[in-house]
Design a protein around this motif. Structure first.
Motif, mmCIF file in Angstrom:
data_model
loop_
_atom_site.group_PDB
_atom_site.id
_atom_site.type_symbol
_atom_site.label_atom_id
_atom_site.label_comp_id
_atom_site.label_asym_id
_atom_site.label_seq_id
_atom_site.Cartn_x
_atom_site.Cartn_y
_atom_site.Cartn_z
ATOM 1 N N ARG A 51 0.857 -1.194 0.000
ATOM 2 C CA ARG A 51 0.000 0.000 0.000
ATOM 3 C C ARG A 51 0.893 1.244 0.000
ATOM 4 O O ARG A 51 1.889 1.297 0.714
ATOM 5 C CB ARG A 51 -0.981 0.025 1.162
ATOM 6 C CG ARG A 51 -0.392 -0.257 2.532
ATOM 7 C CD ARG A 51 -1.464 -0.117 3.614
ATOM 8 N NE ARG A 51 -0.939 -0.427 4.930
ATOM 9 C CZ ARG A 51 -1.588 -0.219 6.049
ATOM 10 N NH1 ARG A 51 -2.795 0.305 6.033
ATOM 11 N NH2 ARG A 51 -1.058 -0.524 7.234
ATOM 12 N N THR A 52 0.481 2.188 -0.819
ATOM 13 C CA THR A 52 1.235 3.428 -0.944
ATOM 14 C C THR A 52 1.424 4.069 0.419
ATOM 15 O O THR A 52 0.498 4.117 1.220
ATOM 16 C CB THR A 52 0.449 4.432 -1.803
ATOM 17 O OG1 THR A 52 0.008 3.778 -2.972
ATOM 18 C CG2 THR A 52 1.311 5.625 -2.166
ATOM 19 N N HIS A 54 1.321 7.273 1.937
ATOM 20 C CA HIS A 54 0.914 8.634 1.587
ATOM 21 C C HIS A 54 1.795 9.681 2.243
ATOM 22 O O HIS A 54 1.942 10.776 1.734
ATOM 23 C CB HIS A 54 -0.537 8.861 2.006
ATOM 24 C CG HIS A 54 -1.506 8.097 1.175
ATOM 25 N ND1 HIS A 54 -2.120 8.640 0.081
ATOM 26 C CD2 HIS A 54 -1.945 6.825 1.268
ATOM 27 C CE1 HIS A 54 -2.911 7.735 -0.465
ATOM 28 N NE2 HIS A 54 -2.825 6.632 0.234
ATOM 29 N N PHE A 55 2.372 9.329 3.374
ATOM 30 C CA PHE A 55 3.201 10.322 4.065
ATOM 31 C C PHE A 55 4.462 10.575 3.280
ATOM 32 O O PHE A 55 4.872 11.710 3.074
ATOM 33 C CB PHE A 55 3.529 9.846 5.468
ATOM 34 C CG PHE A 55 2.308 9.501 6.221
ATOM 35 C CD1 PHE A 55 1.332 10.462 6.418
ATOM 36 C CD2 PHE A 55 2.083 8.216 6.668
ATOM 37 C CE1 PHE A 55 0.167 10.153 7.079
ATOM 38 C CE2 PHE A 55 0.928 7.901 7.325
ATOM 39 C CZ PHE A 55 -0.033 8.872 7.536
ATOM 40 N N ASP A 96 -9.353 13.961 -1.045
ATOM 41 C CA ASP A 96 -9.919 13.467 0.194
ATOM 42 C C ASP A 96 -10.510 14.615 0.980
ATOM 43 O O ASP A 96 -10.215 15.778 0.727
ATOM 44 C CB ASP A 96 -8.845 12.783 1.027
ATOM 45 C CG ASP A 96 -8.466 11.465 0.425
ATOM 46 O OD1 ASP A 96 -9.366 10.736 -0.023
ATOM 47 O OD2 ASP A 96 -7.265 11.166 0.376
ATOM 48 N N ASN B 115 -9.913 2.950 1.479
ATOM 49 C CA ASN B 115 -9.337 4.290 1.592
ATOM 50 C C ASN B 115 -8.726 4.521 2.977
ATOM 51 O O ASN B 115 -7.570 4.928 3.100
ATOM 52 C CB ASN B 115 -10.445 5.312 1.306
ATOM 53 C CG ASN B 115 -9.924 6.731 1.290
ATOM 54 O OD1 ASN B 115 -8.719 6.965 1.236
ATOM 55 N ND2 ASN B 115 -10.817 7.685 1.363
ATOM 56 N N PHE B 117 -7.847 2.343 5.092
ATOM 57 C CA PHE B 117 -6.725 1.419 5.269
ATOM 58 C C PHE B 117 -5.466 2.008 4.648
ATOM 59 O O PHE B 117 -4.388 2.011 5.243
ATOM 60 C CB PHE B 117 -7.064 0.085 4.620
ATOM 61 C CG PHE B 117 -5.967 -0.931 4.752
ATOM 62 C CD1 PHE B 117 -5.642 -1.462 5.986
ATOM 63 C CD2 PHE B 117 -5.270 -1.349 3.630
ATOM 64 C CE1 PHE B 117 -4.630 -2.402 6.108
ATOM 65 C CE2 PHE B 117 -4.252 -2.292 3.743
ATOM 66 C CZ PHE B 117 -3.940 -2.815 4.980
ATOM 67 N N HIS B 118 -5.616 2.547 3.467
ATOM 68 C CA HIS B 118 -4.463 3.131 2.789
ATOM 69 C C HIS B 118 -3.996 4.413 3.473
ATOM 70 O O HIS B 118 -2.829 4.758 3.419
ATOM 71 C CB HIS B 118 -4.779 3.379 1.312
ATOM 72 C CG HIS B 118 -4.706 2.127 0.499
ATOM 73 N ND1 HIS B 118 -3.520 1.604 0.067
ATOM 74 C CD2 HIS B 118 -5.660 1.261 0.103
ATOM 75 C CE1 HIS B 118 -3.753 0.473 -0.586
ATOM 76 N NE2 HIS B 118 -5.045 0.247 -0.575
ATOM 77 N N LYS B 119 -4.931 5.067 4.118
ATOM 78 C CA LYS B 119 -4.544 6.254 4.877
ATOM 79 C C LYS B 119 -3.873 5.852 6.184
ATOM 80 O O LYS B 119 -3.409 6.694 6.934
ATOM 81 C CB LYS B 119 -5.791 7.081 5.199
ATOM 82 C CG LYS B 119 -6.366 7.795 4.026
ATOM 83 C CD LYS B 119 -6.149 9.281 4.151
ATOM 84 C CE LYS B 119 -6.822 10.002 3.021
ATOM 85 N NZ LYS B 119 -8.282 9.764 3.060
ATOM 86 N N ARG B 120 -3.918 4.559 6.474
ATOM 87 C CA ARG B 120 -3.232 4.019 7.650
ATOM 88 C C ARG B 120 -3.754 4.557 8.972
ATOM 89 O O ARG B 120 -2.979 4.955 9.848
ATOM 90 C CB ARG B 120 -1.732 4.267 7.550
ATOM 91 C CG ARG B 120 -1.214 3.734 6.247
ATOM 92 C CD ARG B 120 0.252 3.615 6.201
ATOM 93 N NE ARG B 120 0.620 3.218 4.845
ATOM 94 C CZ ARG B 120 1.731 2.612 4.521
ATOM 95 N NH1 ARG B 120 2.613 2.329 5.451
ATOM 96 N NH2 ARG B 120 1.979 2.280 3.279
#
Lengths: 341, 341
Positions: A51-52, A54-55, A96, B115, B117-120
DNA sequence: CTGAAAGCGCTAACAT
DNA sequence: ATGTTAGCGCTTTCAG
């Protein structure tokens, strides 16, 4: 508690014996990468549960792809429609959303603004709380060139971009309608006149009175905080008036519904004794008895327009610099609560 | 468009001729830094308009300090109270919130989960949509050891932690109350029985009937999707029954309000002809006529409990592993819509 | 109490 | 079409 190690582009690269640059490019679907390598990379990424981060990406890109929203309340059809409108547009554009609400408190609004600023939203959409005294907490956004669009409760001075309805006209129409029904002593229940929406509706109310040769009586103006308790108090105040008013134009459907209930408890007939017009066209309008006349205020349009203007600006398509005020269409809906004839 | 350059700890450090490490420590209020240097750093940071770069910090720390919330709708008092409860607790604990809503759609719920999940997010609080078929989209959280708490609409199988009320008992109480009012043909209007809340309430309904020697009649069960249109259809179905039912236990106050309106339009008297009990205790209950009896479902408590359990788990204080089900207190509120005597 | 330096995962300029 | 590399801003050992 041993979290499985996160998969990174390094893991994918080394497993495939290629460079991280290629993996990075492939993952963004950069056309420069060959179809074959791309497929290999996608498949493996999927399989490894990549998973990417994002940070890392945002740190690198210096933008968040997130837009912030500050609303004054979550608790109305109008606001949730606005949010739905915003969400539709932002989701399509790949942005978002972070939604914050001030609960009508100035200090909470400041805290929200500060928070979203620190989160580095790329843009902000906001409606002011009832208690907001000034717009200083939005200055930091301006300084960093983060675009801000206000909707509904706005401050029209300065060079903000705002999305509103013609509250003046709406106030006029509502009042004019009541006058046409033969009403002469029309109470106006509203809220803090510092807020544009309320002052404009009030202005429209007075203009309609004037145009019909009815003198404005300040005793008929009741200001409250839109809570249930305040709505009841306002109604009681109305009931003590002598002579009794024959109509009320109320700035919000919830308050109007409470008012109607309180009037009925006191044996006042609606619309015969007192006719009522609310504002917003919330679902409640057709659930109370009699059905509540109101101003239709299409939140979804407000949200869509605000969001799409913001996003166009961010993409460099439109520009907000010269767009000052956007007016959304609204209209009077006549139901039984105001039909005397 | 030229964004002013962001201030970083490097800028502060070099301006003060100290190391970035010290600045970093001071900014976190690390007690190891001397008071004097700390003060210098804070003052300068303030003056220079420094803001923490959360991406850099999160990238480094491998945690986001954010918890995600997925709700099935934004549009009810109940849900907004839950959100208020969650917000109160998470804000106090210094966590941020990302709120997503599925609009009762399975695919949107999956997208939301993916979403977040990917945003962690560090943890997740969720209520299932009406259409949700399975919980596969939450597996990824489990795999990465991200705690998930479900509330209201939950799946009790497996080892999820859930926050609910005793829906079974509530259904029983509502039905029992109607029976005590002398009702014998009690319609139950509800929604997808795959969802625990509805199946349990239905179960309680049947148990109450059985305990009172009233045979369960499946023709009296009406299932809809909680929309206004569906509520009207359900009511029309009810009106066509022969003999007419003498009561309805309806799984949601909004649907109950629509139903009441439709009944009244058809000259049915409430509660004389048909008594009504709703569910949730939304504001609408005291605005319709007659006032709607209902089950009080305290959303704020649900939200607070869910959030505090999640956060305690994250802080290592509590543990969710062995906490399976948390039941919140709820109760029947009797108003005029069900009082025949 | 403070500093030097490595590294979190990613992107993009530059090179091949 | 692919690889090398610097660096985004921060935290945190390790060393003084």
């Amino acid at each position: 508690m041993s979290k499985k190690k996160e998969v990174t582009i390094y893991d994918i690269a080394s497993a495939l014996n290629i460079s991280i640059a290629t993996v990075s490019r492939a993952l963004k679907n950069d056309p420069v990468v060959s179809k074959r390598t791309k497929k290999k990379i996608f498949d493996l990424a999927e399989k490894m549960g990549y998973r990417t981060n994002h940070f890392a990406r945002n740190l690198r890109n210096q933008k968040t792809n997130t837009i912030g929203v500050i609303v004054h309340e979550l608790n109305s059809n109008f606001i949730t429609s606005v949010l739905a409108g915003i969400e539709k547009v932002t989701a399509e554009a790949g942005y978002d959303l972070i939604i914050a609400h001030s609960s009508e408190s100035f200090s909470k609004e400041i805290a929200n603004a500060k928070n979203l600023f620190h989160k580095r939203v790329d843009g902000l959409i906001a409606s002011l709380s009832l208690e907001t005294k000034n717009l200083d907490h939005f200055k930091s956004f301006e300084e960093k060139n983060v675009p801000v669009i206000f909707f509904d409760r706005v401050e029209q001075e300065g060079n903000n971009t705002v999305v509103v309805i013609d509250n003046d006209k709406c106030g006029y129409q509502a009042t004019q309608h009541l006058i046409q029904q033969g009403c002469k002593r029309i109470v106006h229940i509203t809220s803090n006149l510092k807020r544009n929406v309320y002052s404009k509706r009030f202005k429209g109310y007075k203009e309609a009175l004037a145009d019909n040769g009815i003198p404005y009586d300040e005793k008929l103006l009741i200001i409250n905080d839109l809570s249930e308790r305040a709505a009841i108090e306002s109604t009681m105040k109305m009931l003590k008036m002598n002579p009794l008013p024959d109509a009320a134009f109320i700035t919000n459907d919830f308050v109007a519904a409470i008012c109607m209930r309180t009037l009925k408890e006191n044996n006042i007939k609606i619309p015969e004794d007192i006719a009522i017009v609310g504002f917003n066209n919330d679902a409640i309008c057709t659930l109370v008895e009699p059905a509540l006349s109101t101003i239709n205020y299409p939140g979804i349009d407000v949200g869509e327009v605000a969001a799409s203007n913001l996003i166009n600006h961010l993409k460099g398509i439109g520009n907000l610099q010269n767009t000052n005020t956007i007016i959304i269409r609204s209209n009077l809906i006549i139901r039984k609560s105001s039909l005397k004839k």
